[in-house]
Structure formats: structure tokens, C-alpha cells
Design a protein around this motif. Structure first.
Motif, short mmCIF file in Angstrom:
data_model
loop_
_atom_site.label_atom_id
_atom_site.label_comp_id
_atom_site.label_asym_id
_atom_site.label_seq_id
_atom_site.Cartn_x
_atom_site.Cartn_y
_atom_site.Cartn_z
N ALA A 8 0.85 -1.36 -0.21
CA ALA A 8 -0.13 0.02 -0.07
C ALA A 8 0.79 1.26 -0.07
O ALA A 8 1.73 1.29 0.74
CB ALA A 8 -1.03 0.04 1.22
N THR A 9 0.74 2.00 -0.79
CA THR A 9 1.75 3.31 -0.91
C THR A 9 0.97 4.64 -1.21
O THR A 9 -0.31 4.65 -1.61
CB THR A 9 2.53 3.13 -2.26
OG1 THR A 9 3.46 4.17 -2.38
CG2 THR A 9 1.68 3.13 -3.55
N ALA A 10 1.54 5.85 -0.81
CA ALA A 10 0.97 7.06 -0.69
C ALA A 10 2.00 7.75 -0.77
O ALA A 10 2.81 8.08 0.24
CB ALA A 10 0.03 7.30 0.38
N ASP A 85 6.10 -2.35 3.62
CA ASP A 85 5.77 -0.91 3.27
C ASP A 85 6.54 -0.54 2.17
O ASP A 85 7.55 -1.26 1.72
CB ASP A 85 6.64 -0.28 4.44
CG ASP A 85 5.58 0.02 5.68
OD1 ASP A 85 4.64 -0.61 5.61
OD2 ASP A 85 6.09 0.66 6.65
N ASP A 86 6.09 0.64 1.20
CA ASP A 86 6.54 1.13 0.08
C ASP A 86 8.24 1.53 0.39
O ASP A 86 9.07 1.72 -0.73
CB ASP A 86 6.16 2.16 -0.59
CG ASP A 86 5.67 3.19 0.28
OD1 ASP A 86 6.28 3.26 1.49
OD2 ASP A 86 4.51 4.31 0.19
N ASP A 87 8.64 1.62 1.57
CA ASP A 87 10.02 2.11 1.49
C ASP A 87 10.74 1.00 2.60
O ASP A 87 11.82 1.24 3.23
CB ASP A 87 10.19 3.29 2.43
CG ASP A 87 9.34 3.36 3.79
OD1 ASP A 87 8.70 2.38 4.08
OD2 ASP A 87 9.69 4.34 4.60
N GLY A 154 4.84 -3.27 11.10
CA GLY A 154 4.00 -3.00 9.93
C GLY A 154 4.94 -3.14 8.60
O GLY A 154 4.07 -3.18 7.66
N CYS A 155 6.13 -2.63 8.56
CA CYS A 155 6.84 -2.64 7.76
C CYS A 155 7.10 -3.99 6.75
O CYS A 155 7.37 -3.96 5.77
CB CYS A 155 8.10 -1.99 7.83
SG CYS A 155 9.39 -2.70 8.77
N ASN A 156 7.18 -4.91 7.65
CA ASN A 156 7.15 -6.20 7.07
C ASN A 156 6.34 -7.18 7.74
O ASN A 156 6.79 -7.70 8.78
CB ASN A 156 8.49 -6.61 6.87
CG ASN A 156 9.18 -7.03 8.28
OD1 ASN A 156 9.50 -8.33 8.61
ND2 ASN A 156 9.72 -6.04 9.10
N MET A 157 5.32 -7.81 7.28
CA MET A 157 4.32 -8.63 7.69
C MET A 157 3.87 -9.95 6.82
O MET A 157 3.53 -9.58 5.71
CB MET A 157 3.32 -7.91 8.19
CG MET A 157 3.30 -6.83 9.23
SD MET A 157 1.74 -6.10 9.58
CE MET A 157 1.30 -5.26 8.13
N ALA A 158 4.10 -11.16 7.27
CA ALA A 158 3.69 -12.29 6.50
C ALA A 158 2.64 -12.83 7.17
O ALA A 158 2.39 -13.33 8.23
CB ALA A 158 5.11 -13.19 6.25
#
Length: 292
Positions: A8-10, A85-87, A154-158
Motif C-alpha cells: 500500500a503506497t501514498a 511498506d513502500d520503503d 507493520g513494515c514487513n508482515m507475512a
């Protein structure tokens, strides 16, 4: 095993392009990459055409929770979905290690990895520096460890998709925009279906890019409203709620006494106070931050 990556990106068009390019270097490629932007301008369509991996754009309402839900709705028959996350720059073997972990440990519902460096706590990490950190990490021998955690970062969730679909679990869209603590809420609702773990075989760098962030005032409101909302839902305990709110309000109070740096502590503290005032009036709600 079918593994899907969702992003998800913004407001981070260039960073997203770098992240997608980096994902094409995984030794175990994703079976699909689903990207849900908050607006069409968030994605460089010409750049996508140059990638060796196929990226599918998903349409969803603005807000990290709504965008992730739009991705979940398109996940189809996936076995595991990995939200980056997009970053976030994952190590080259991240998805290969995900496959090994979820195949060998069938009672795991949620997994998160070790963040080698996190730019969220400072000015952010440039992409070139993030790649250098990953390169240095690749030559380090280590014994992988696995430990239980309260929630995934939240930045990396499997997530094991069967655990998600057991109750039709979705991210709570009443947590707007940045959706602060949505990862905690989502993970705790999945805890009944399996273990939540952190594996240091899953490694990466969170750049902590400052573009697309919520304002200090709005974020400060969420720092109080969101934990109280999760407490009412039953996702978290009173002790967890008080500790999180207390530590954030204390940090904002102390930080507001010094000259302002990268973090708008005064704006956050003002948002904290507005939220406490709303709480006393009986009108506190995560959605109220949209009015600020």
C-alpha cells in the motif's frame, strides 16, 4: 506455495520504484506483486514497464487499512501474503526464507523479520545506504532464531492466508490514513489461529522515508485515540494501552521543550491534548483526526 507481495503506497512515487526494482532481485520471486496506491500519481507507470516482475495495480480507498484490504480482496488462492511498506528493502532471500518458514512451521499464522536499520527513528535512510547495509549483512554468518512476539512490525508482515480467511479478517478501516497500530489490531485478531513470531532469518532495512507521513497534529491525536479504540474492541489490554499512550505523551512533552527537529513534537502533543479532551467529552474516535 503461492506467495503474494502486497504494497500500500501514498506519496512516495520514486521510493516505490526503487523498492519494486529491488524486489525483482529476490532469489525466490513473488508469484504476484499487488500495489494499491492512494492516487494514480503514486506510481510511475512507465517505470513499471521496465521491470522483469509483473506488478498489478489494485484500486482502493485512501488509507493504509483500506488499501491493504483491497489487496487482500485480490489475493485469490495465495498461501501466504507478505505486506511490505513502500520503503522497506528486504534481504535478497527474504521470500525464500518465508517459504521455508511457513512450510516447516505449519502452526505459524504471522511472521515478521529483523529490521537491520530503521530510518523511522531519524531523518530516514537513503536507498543507496539501505542497499549497502543489506550487502554487508549478506556476508555475515549467523544462526537463525525464532521467537514469539505480540505483533508483526507493520513494515514487513507475512500472513498465512488460511488464518486470514478463517474469520474473513480485514484491517480496520476506522483507523484512517496512516492507520497507526493497525498492525497490532490485525495480528491480535489472528492470534487465535496460530503463532505470531519474529525470525531473524527474515531481514531487511526500513528506510523510514518522510514523504507521505501524517501531520504531527493528526498523528498526536491517533496516539491517544487509536489505542483507546483498540482497547474497547478487545484487541489489546489496558496495561498495553496505558504504556503506549504514556510513553508517547511523555516523549512529546519532553520533546516539545527543545527546539523542533524532524519530529513535530509540539504538534503531536497538541493532538494528544485534543484527544484527551475528546475522551473526557465522550466523543473520542479515530476518525476525528480527519477533522484536524
Amino acid at each position: 506455495m503461492k506467495i503474494i507481495v502486497g504494497i500500500a503506497t501514498a506519496g512516495r512515487r520514486d521510493v516505490l520504484s526503487e523498492t519494486l526494482l529491488h524486489l525483482t532481485r529476490q532469489v525466490r520471486q513473488a508469484d504476484a506483486i499487488l500495489v494499491c496506491p492512494s492516487s494514480p500519481d503514486d506510481v510511475d507507470l512507465d517505470f513499471l514497464k521496465t521491470l522483469t516482475a509483473h506488478v498489478t495495480l489494485v484500486t482502493g480507498s485512501k488509507g493504509s487499512c483500506a488499501q491493504r484490504n483491497a489487496i487482500l480482496d485480490r489475493a485469490g488462492n495465495a498461501d501466504v501474503i507478505v505486506f511490505f511498506d513502500d520503503d522497506f528493502l528486504p534481504q535478497h532471500n527474504f521470500l525464500a526464507e518465508i517459504e521455508t518458514l511457513f512450510q516447516s512451521q505449519t502452526d505459524i499464522a504471522v511472521a515478521t523479520g529483523l529490521v537491520l536499520a530503521d530510518g523511522i527513528h531519524g531523518p530516514g535512510i537513503p536507498v543507496t545506504e539501505g542497499l549497502e547495509i543489506l550487502a554487508r549483512d549478506r556476508v555475515t554468518a549467523r544462526q537463525a532464531t525464532l521467537e514469539p512476539v505480540f505483533n508483526a512490525y507493520g513494515c514487513n508482515m507475512a500472513f498465512r492466508c488460511s488464518a486470514i480467511e478463517a474469520d474473513g479478517t480485514r484491517f480496520d478501516e476506522r483507523l484512517p490514513l496512516y492507520g497507526w497500530q493497525e498492525d497490532v489490531d490485525f495480528c491480535r485478531r489472528l492470534a487465535r489461529h496460530g503463532r505470531i513470531v519474529r525470525s531473524d532469518a527474515l531481514r531487511g532495512v526500513h528506510l523510514g522515508n518522510k514523504r507521505g507521513r501524517t501531520s504531527g497534529l493528526r498523528f498526536g491525536y491517533s496516539q491517544v485515540a487509536n489505542p483507546l479504540y483498540l482497547l474497547r474492541k478487545g484487541s489489546v489490554s489496558l496495561r498495553w494501552t496505558l504504556h503506549l499512550m504514556g510513553s508517547n505523551v511523555a516523549a512529546n512533552t519532553i520533546g516539545s521543550l527543545r527546539s523542533q527537529g524532524l519530529v513535530d513534537r509540539r504538534g503531536r502533543l497538541k493532538g494528544n491534548l485534543i484527544a484527551f479532551a475528546d475522551f473526557l467529552r465522550g466523543r473520542i474516535d479515530p476518525q476525528r483526526m480527519l477533522e484536524l
